[in-house]
Enzyme design. Structure first.
Site: not given
Length: 255
Positions: A23, A97, A149, A162, A164, A166
């Site tokens: 997705s 991903n 990101s 999240y 951290t 990334k």
């Protein structure tokens, strides 16, 4: 949104492994690489969505291969990569991903939550690449593309775990580029901005918030999952044969 019109002939029949491909951005990448006639395998935990995607792309030159696994389970992940590699024959590109962009305030963090975030958002980039290495060697080299990101650069307080993870993706990318370059394997990162996937729209981003974010962008359109296809095709192809240890920001000119 239509697929990128550019063709990358060197990707035809190339083995491509994508995590989180059922997705969102991952599904767009599966379709984008399938349109290049690559042999695409993808790993995901969401069986119904994955099987629906495979059915939708059944007429592609190479029907995508779905391998079910929970990426937070390293042994299961290794088995999934091995299964994909054996079926594809070799792997030319690995695209890490998969992500879990959950929100939780700093004061509400727990050890288990922190670990779960990193088990999905950071660890798989290392161990998927490690498990794919024999198949990349068989291909004579290739490309690893890790998704980071811009969130960790924007002082966004909603998701410290999240953000951290990334940020860690950039460190992993630089280190693996230094290690794997001698084997003709390039390692780069893609750093998206606000990409309006269905998940984002359902859970986190209102129409007003999406419109407000455009004020930060130089380009005045909202990014969608398909906007990540072109950068990944470039980084996977021989067009970027001299590019490694880099981070490509794809954010509509926000940063």
């Amino acid at each position: 949104m239509p697929m990128p019109s550019a063709l990358f002939p060197d990707l035809e029949n190339a083995g491509v492994l994508i995590t989180g491909g059922a997705s969102g951005i991952g599904a767009a990448l599966v379709e984008g690489f399938a349109a290049q006639k690559a042999k695409v395998a993808f790993i995901d935990i969401d069986r119904p969505a994955a099987e629906a995607l495979v059915d939708r792309l059944a007429s592609a030159a190479h029907k995508p291969l779905f391998v079910h696994a929970d990426l937070s389970d390293i042994e299961a992940t290794r088995r999934a990569v091995t299964s994909a590699g054996e079926t594809l024959g070799d792997i030319r590109a690995v695209i890490n991903n998969a992500a879990w962009d959950d929100r939780r305030d700093f004061e509400d963090l727990t050890e288990d939550y922190w670990q779960k975030s990193h088990d999905i958002n950071l660890r798989p980039a290392v161990f998927v690449t490690q498990a794919a290495l024999p198949y990349m060697r068989k291909a004579g080299g290739g490309s690893v593309i890790n998704f980071s990101s811009i969130a960790y650069l924007l002082n966004m307080g909603e998701f410290p775990a999240y953000a951290t993870a990334k940020a860690g993706i950039i460190g992993v990318t630089k280190s693996l580029a230094g290690r794997l370059g001698r084997e003709n394997i390039r390692v780069n990162a893609v750093m998206p901005g606000m990409v309006l996937t269905e998940r984002q729209k359902q859970l986190w981003v209102s129409d007003d918030a999406a419109t407000a974010f455009l004020d930060r962008q130089a380009l005045k359109f909202s990014l969608v999952a398909e906007d990540m296809i072109g950068p990944c095709l470039y980084l996977a192809s021989d067009c970027s044969r001299a590019v490694s240890a880099q981070t490509m920001i794809v954010d509509g000119g926000c940063m």
